[in-house]
Design an enzyme around this catalytic site. Structure first.
Site, PDB file in Angstrom:
ATOM      1  N   LYS A  86     -87.541 -42.648 128.196  1.00 16.12           N
ATOM      2  CA  LYS A  86     -86.459 -42.957 127.161  1.00 16.12           C
ATOM      3  C   LYS A  86     -84.985 -43.342 127.957  1.00 16.12           C
ATOM      4  CE  LYS A  86     -83.596 -41.417 123.441  1.00 16.12           C
ATOM      5  NZ  LYS A  86     -83.297 -40.136 122.733  1.00 16.12           N
TER       6      LYS A  86
ATOM      7  N   LYS B  77     -85.639 -38.565 130.323  1.00 18.18           N
ATOM      8  CA  LYS B  77     -84.294 -38.909 129.335  1.00 18.18           C
ATOM      9  C   LYS B  77     -83.278 -39.346 129.893  1.00 18.18           C
ATOM     10  CE  LYS B  77     -81.772 -38.169 125.238  1.00 18.18           C
ATOM     11  NZ  LYS B  77     -81.543 -37.269 124.012  1.00 18.18           N
TER      12      LYS B  77
HETATM   13  C1  PBG Z   1     -80.452 -36.475 120.888  1.00 22.16           C
HETATM   14  C2  PBG Z   1     -80.988 -37.801 120.847  1.00 22.16           C
HETATM   15  C3  PBG Z   1     -80.405 -39.191 121.194  1.00 22.16           C
HETATM   16  C4  PBG Z   1     -81.477 -40.124 120.998  1.00 22.16           C
HETATM   17  C5  PBG Z   1     -82.463 -39.613 120.351  1.00 22.16           C
HETATM   18  N1  PBG Z   1     -82.361 -38.168 120.284  1.00 22.16           N
HETATM   19  C6  PBG Z   1     -79.199 -39.339 121.612  1.00 22.16           C
HETATM   20  C7  PBG Z   1     -78.227 -38.845 122.646  1.00 22.16           C
HETATM   21  O1  PBG Z   1     -78.783 -38.332 123.615  1.00 22.16           O
HETATM   22  O2  PBG Z   1     -77.280 -38.949 122.551  1.00 22.16           O
HETATM   23  C8  PBG Z   1     -81.152 -41.562 120.922  1.00 22.16           C
HETATM   24  C9  PBG Z   1     -82.048 -42.445 120.240  1.00 22.16           C
HETATM   25  C10 PBG Z   1     -81.613 -43.751 120.011  1.00 22.16           C
HETATM   26  O3  PBG Z   1     -80.491 -44.323 120.887  1.00 22.16           O
HETATM   27  O4  PBG Z   1     -82.315 -44.722 119.505  1.00 22.16           O
HETATM   28  N2  PBG Z   1     -80.761 -35.512 119.883  1.00 22.16           N
END
Ligand code: PBG
Length: 328
Positions: free
Chosen positions: A248, A195
């Protein structure tokens, strides 16, 4: 081999031949539909940065999940928007928290729907970080306990799959251990393994009201410059007990999806995140791109790169398009 013996266009002669030689396909089975759930009754509030996506109270959520089920979508992933936030994200691991109740409602009403929960405290902390904070630092090991508790309450509520998205080190192992010790050895873990610290999460942070109040996430989420590191992250999560792994965001990281697919053969998901959604929606609202074609081309690119599962806000729309095309 030279022209004219070989003519590639013979393989593109008509739609039947094109279908026969198609190398990659997108199926409704590949789609995972993300939902935002909030407190209250009869709430369905559109997220301004994500037109067509809503925050739902539980009574309205269940109707949306039923529509997804009717379209044949196999799974949803839940994000909670609690009323109360604090420094330690208490609502995240409250057995009666918003996500825990949402899971129970879905499993009671639509038992065949696979329910995935996002395990991360950032939507529940007043500082907006994914870990406990001390002296401006994000603590790793102390956060693991909270994540393990959070995952347990999700499993207890009936979640089929828990998906840690916080990027703390060792969270998959901590969650696997906690689940096994409390009798949930059948609960799967989908690890957000690679991520990245991405600007593509912008609209989600508005949706979940989860922007960090100081600093950024670069001490735990990955540097967009790195690719070898993604492979190490994935291997580590598998070793700690992940059943499925995720890359991601998806589109700026198709090369990462491809590498993980080639080098490590485990069930692979990719998250077509909020910013990717909103860019397409905005351009199509302006008439600059063809919405249906660009959605399907985008999702297909993620499949072609090598992800089997795609988390996408377009899930319902794509399922409708697939059903219509199949009917033809
Ligand atoms: C963190 C989380 C995030 C997303 C999913 N889980 C955001 C972040 O790291 O701020 C992003 C998902 C998206 O942008 O669609 N709980």
């Amino acid at each position: 081999m030279p022209f004219p013996t070989h003519r590639s266009r013979r393989l593109r002669k008509n739609s039947a031949i094109l279908r026969m030689v198609e190398e990659t396909s997108l199926s409704v089975n590949d789609l995972i539909y993300p939902l935002f759930v909030c407190e209250g009754k009869d709430v369905k509030t559109e997220i301004s940065s994500m037109p067509g996506i809503f925050r739902f109270s539980l009574d309205r959520m269940i109707l949306d999940v039923q529509e997804a089920a009717d379209l044949g979508i196999p799974a949803v992933i839940l994000f909670g928007i609690p009323d109360k936030k604090d420094a330690v994200g208490s609502e995240a691991y409250n057995p009666d928290g918003i996500v825990q109740r949402a899971v129970r409602e879905i499993k009671a009403a639509i038992p065949e729907m696979i329910v995935i929960t996002d395990v991360c405290i950032d939507e529940y902390t007043d500082h907006g970080h994914c870990g406990l904070v001390e002296d401006g630092k994000i603590l790793n090991d102390a956060t693991l306990e909270l994540l393990a508790k959070m995952a347990q309450t999700h499993a207890q509520a009936g979640a089929d799959i828990v998906a840690p998205s916080d990027m703390m080190d060792g969270r998959v192992g901590a969650i696997r251990k906690a689940l096994d010790q409390s009798g949930f050895n059948e609960t799967l873990i989908l690890a957000y393994s690679a991520k990245y610290a991405s600007a593509y999460y912008g609209p989600f942070r508005e949706a979940a009201d989860s922007s960090p109040k100081f600093g950024d996430r670069s001490t735990y989420q990955m540097d967009p410059a790195n690719s070898d590191e993604a492979i190490r992250e994935v291997l580590q999560d598998i070793e700690e007990g992940a059943d499925m792994v995720m890359v991601k965001p998806a589109l700026a990281y198709l090369d990462i999806i491809y590498r993980v697919r080639q080098e490590i053969n485990v069930p692979l998901a990719a998250y077509n995140v909020s910013g990717e959604y909103s860019l397409i929606v905005a351009a199509s609202q302006n008439g600059w791109v063809d919405r249906e074609r660009i959605i399907m081309e985008t999702l297909l690119s993620i499949r072609r790169a090598g992800a089997k599962m795609i988390l996408t806000y377009f899930a319902k729309e794509a399922a409708e398009i697939l059903a219509r095309r199949q009917g033809k």
